[in-house]
Design a protein around this motif. Structure first.
Motif, PDB file in Angstrom:
ATOM      1  N   ASP A 254       0.814  -1.200   0.000  1.00 33.67           N
ATOM      2  CA  ASP A 254       0.000   0.000   0.000  1.00 33.67           C
ATOM      3  C   ASP A 254       0.854   1.257   0.000  1.00 33.67           C
ATOM      4  O   ASP A 254       0.456   2.297  -0.494  1.00 33.67           O
ATOM      5  CB  ASP A 254      -0.899   0.035   1.244  1.00 33.67           C
ATOM      6  CG  ASP A 254      -1.945  -1.072   1.224  1.00 33.67           C
ATOM      7  OD1 ASP A 254      -2.307  -1.488   0.113  1.00 33.67           O
ATOM      8  OD2 ASP A 254      -2.369  -1.508   2.304  1.00 33.67           O
ATOM      9  N   VAL A 255       2.059   1.174   0.590  1.00 33.65           N
ATOM     10  CA  VAL A 255       2.910   2.342   0.705  1.00 33.65           C
ATOM     11  C   VAL A 255       3.604   2.665  -0.609  1.00 33.65           C
ATOM     12  O   VAL A 255       3.813   3.820  -0.953  1.00 33.65           O
ATOM     13  CB  VAL A 255       3.973   2.114   1.815  1.00 33.65           C
ATOM     14  CG1 VAL A 255       4.921   3.292   1.898  1.00 33.65           C
ATOM     15  CG2 VAL A 255       3.266   1.904   3.153  1.00 33.65           C
ATOM     16  N   ALA A 256       3.968   1.647  -1.397  1.00 31.97           N
ATOM     17  CA  ALA A 256       4.750   1.847  -2.611  1.00 31.97           C
ATOM     18  C   ALA A 256       4.118   2.840  -3.579  1.00 31.97           C
ATOM     19  O   ALA A 256       4.796   3.737  -4.065  1.00 31.97           O
ATOM     20  CB  ALA A 256       5.013   0.510  -3.298  1.00 31.97           C
ATOM     21  N   PRO A 257       2.802   2.732  -3.905  1.00 34.61           N
ATOM     22  CA  PRO A 257       2.211   3.712  -4.818  1.00 34.61           C
ATOM     23  C   PRO A 257       2.323   5.127  -4.290  1.00 34.61           C
ATOM     24  O   PRO A 257       2.508   6.075  -5.046  1.00 34.61           O
ATOM     25  CB  PRO A 257       0.748   3.253  -4.924  1.00 34.61           C
ATOM     26  CG  PRO A 257       0.776   1.806  -4.578  1.00 34.61           C
ATOM     27  CD  PRO A 257       1.840   1.701  -3.529  1.00 34.61           C
ATOM     28  N   ASP A 258       2.224   5.305  -2.943  1.00 39.91           N
ATOM     29  CA  ASP A 258       2.363   6.626  -2.351  1.00 39.91           C
ATOM     30  C   ASP A 258       3.749   7.188  -2.638  1.00 39.91           C
ATOM     31  O   ASP A 258       3.896   8.367  -2.938  1.00 39.91           O
ATOM     32  CB  ASP A 258       2.136   6.568  -0.847  1.00 39.91           C
ATOM     33  CG  ASP A 258       0.707   6.189  -0.480  1.00 39.91           C
ATOM     34  OD1 ASP A 258       0.485   5.846   0.681  1.00 39.91           O
ATOM     35  OD2 ASP A 258      -0.166   6.248  -1.367  1.00 39.91           O
ATOM     36  N   ARG A 259       4.761   6.353  -2.534  1.00 37.35           N
ATOM     37  CA  ARG A 259       6.119   6.813  -2.811  1.00 37.35           C
ATOM     38  C   ARG A 259       6.257   7.242  -4.263  1.00 37.35           C
ATOM     39  O   ARG A 259       6.895   8.254  -4.558  1.00 37.35           O
ATOM     40  CB  ARG A 259       7.125   5.692  -2.496  1.00 37.35           C
ATOM     41  CG  ARG A 259       7.304   5.426  -1.004  1.00 37.35           C
ATOM     42  CD  ARG A 259       8.600   4.660  -0.764  1.00 37.35           C
ATOM     43  NE  ARG A 259       8.582   3.360  -1.427  1.00 37.35           N
ATOM     44  CZ  ARG A 259       8.235   2.238  -0.841  1.00 37.35           C
ATOM     45  NH1 ARG A 259       7.838   2.252   0.420  1.00 37.35           N
ATOM     46  NH2 ARG A 259       8.269   1.092  -1.483  1.00 37.35           N
ATOM     47  N   VAL A 260       5.678   6.483  -5.166  1.00 31.59           N
ATOM     48  CA  VAL A 260       5.763   6.826  -6.588  1.00 31.59           C
ATOM     49  C   VAL A 260       5.143   8.188  -6.841  1.00 31.59           C
ATOM     50  O   VAL A 260       5.723   9.047  -7.521  1.00 31.59           O
ATOM     51  CB  VAL A 260       5.062   5.748  -7.450  1.00 31.59           C
ATOM     52  CG1 VAL A 260       5.031   6.185  -8.906  1.00 31.59           C
ATOM     53  CG2 VAL A 260       5.780   4.406  -7.318  1.00 31.59           C
ATOM     54  N   VAL A 261       3.970   8.416  -6.285  1.00 32.45           N
ATOM     55  CA  VAL A 261       3.272   9.688  -6.477  1.00 32.45           C
ATOM     56  C   VAL A 261       4.082  10.840  -5.895  1.00 32.45           C
ATOM     57  O   VAL A 261       4.243  11.893  -6.517  1.00 32.45           O
ATOM     58  CB  VAL A 261       1.869   9.635  -5.833  1.00 32.45           C
ATOM     59  CG1 VAL A 261       1.228  11.012  -5.841  1.00 32.45           C
ATOM     60  CG2 VAL A 261       0.990   8.642  -6.566  1.00 32.45           C
TER      61      VAL A 261
END
Length: 337
Positions: A254-261
């Protein structure tokens, strides 16, 4: 100086010197860097392999520099030098060195010991607990990497900060930090907890206020061991999943997409895009935007004979990022305060 005058004892290497490295140094045609010698005892602090190599070549003298501190500080210097250059100390050597440093410098914080020994602060904390050397005195203080003494138990400081912020909410972080004897980052965490109606003490602190927080989770902000903000607990009633728990109550996927954004958003900032240091920072951050399945594939394909070195490097890099985050936050706090 005369090689025979040296006392080649007290090396932080548990298994002694490596013969192949000695032979490699002996074959070098150019002069080797000076060794470091503890003047009061004539013990070699740094350069055990160079001394053995010089003997192997038939030399009777060797270039040296002297250190005049006490023996405990001489050992700290030996570990520090052997971690940062030459043939690195093995992980067991660094863990053993950390034990010895904690015995001679019990007032040092876990992070300060870790920075010298080249291991993670969490590992130092585990060693300290195993040795039973954690201070139970609520007044105990430890010396951090910045040279400042901070309380081991930040409970009183947090409560004091909460009182000050409740009475004078317009005080700066630095003003409250000075008055409460805690770090500005801890004050920031207390202020956020007040605004959210949360308890001023993290759950780990409420559960056992006379012991250090465990390093398996993010440590409490502003203690002598770390200055990162305390973790936000997962929302109550959240359904359990089979994923590995994340410190912020979310799965790693769940955290990975936040990092990408977030990294994409930063990449659009002209202040970062049009400076060399900014572009360097963006490149470093982009490395960590890989998807969860990519991480799993990488982990599953690390060769067994490299796993120890890779794991050790990962721990050191994680610690470097934690220090980076602390210093960035401190700079922001200083400019605001």
């Amino acid at each position: 100086m005369e090689i025979d005058a040296l006392r080649p004892t007290g090396s932080p290497r548990l298994a002694g010197e490596r013969q192949e490295h000695i032979e490699l140094l002996a074959a070098v045609p150019t002069p080797l860097p000076p060794i470091i010698v503890h003047r009061p005892t004539m013990r070699v602090i740094d350069g055990f392999h160079r001394v053995r190599a010089a003997r192997l070549r038939g030399d009777t003298t060797i270039a040296a520099r002297f250190f005049d501190g006490d023996e405990s500080d001489a050992f700290v210097l030996a570990v520090q030098l052997n971690v940062t250059h030459g043939l690195p100390l093995a992980l067991p050597d660094r863990q053993s060195a950390a034990e010895r440093i904690m015995a001679s410098h019990p007032h040092w914080s876990d992070r300060r010991v870790a920075s010298v020994a080249g291991i993670a602060p969490g590992t130092v904390g585990e060693i300290r607990r195993r040795l039973g050397s954690g201070a139970a005195d609520p007044e105990a203080r430890r010396l951090g990497q910045d040279g400042r003494m901070r309380p081991l138990d930040g409970t009183a400081g947090r409560l004091r900060a909460g009182e000050l912020l409740s009475r004078q909410p317009n005080l700066s972080l630095r003003q409250v930090a000075r008055a409460a004897g805690i770090s500005p980052e801890t004050v920031r965490d207390v202020r956020n907890r007040l605004r959210n109606g949360e308890d001023l003490l993290p759950r780990s602190r409420r559960r056992d206020s006379d012991t250090e927080p465990r390093h398996a989770a993010a440590p409490e902000a502003g203690t002598s061991e770390d200055t990162r903000p305390a973790p936000v607990p997962a929302p109550r009633g959240e359904p359990a999943t089979g994923r590995r728990a994340h410190p912020l109550g979310r799965s790693r996927a769940d955290v990975a997409p936040d990092r990408v954004v977030l990294v994409k958003r930063l990449a659009a900032d002209p202040a970062l895009r049009f400076s060399e240091t900014g572009r360097c920072l963006l490149r470093l951050l982009a490395i960590h935007t890989v998807r969860e399945e990519e991480w799993e594939a990488i982990i599953g394909n690390v060769p067994p004979h490299c796993s120890g070195v890779v794991a050790d490097l990962a721990v050191q890099l994680a610690d470097k990022w934690a220090d980076f985050a602390t210093r960035v936050r401190s700079d922001v706090t200083a400019s605001v305060g």
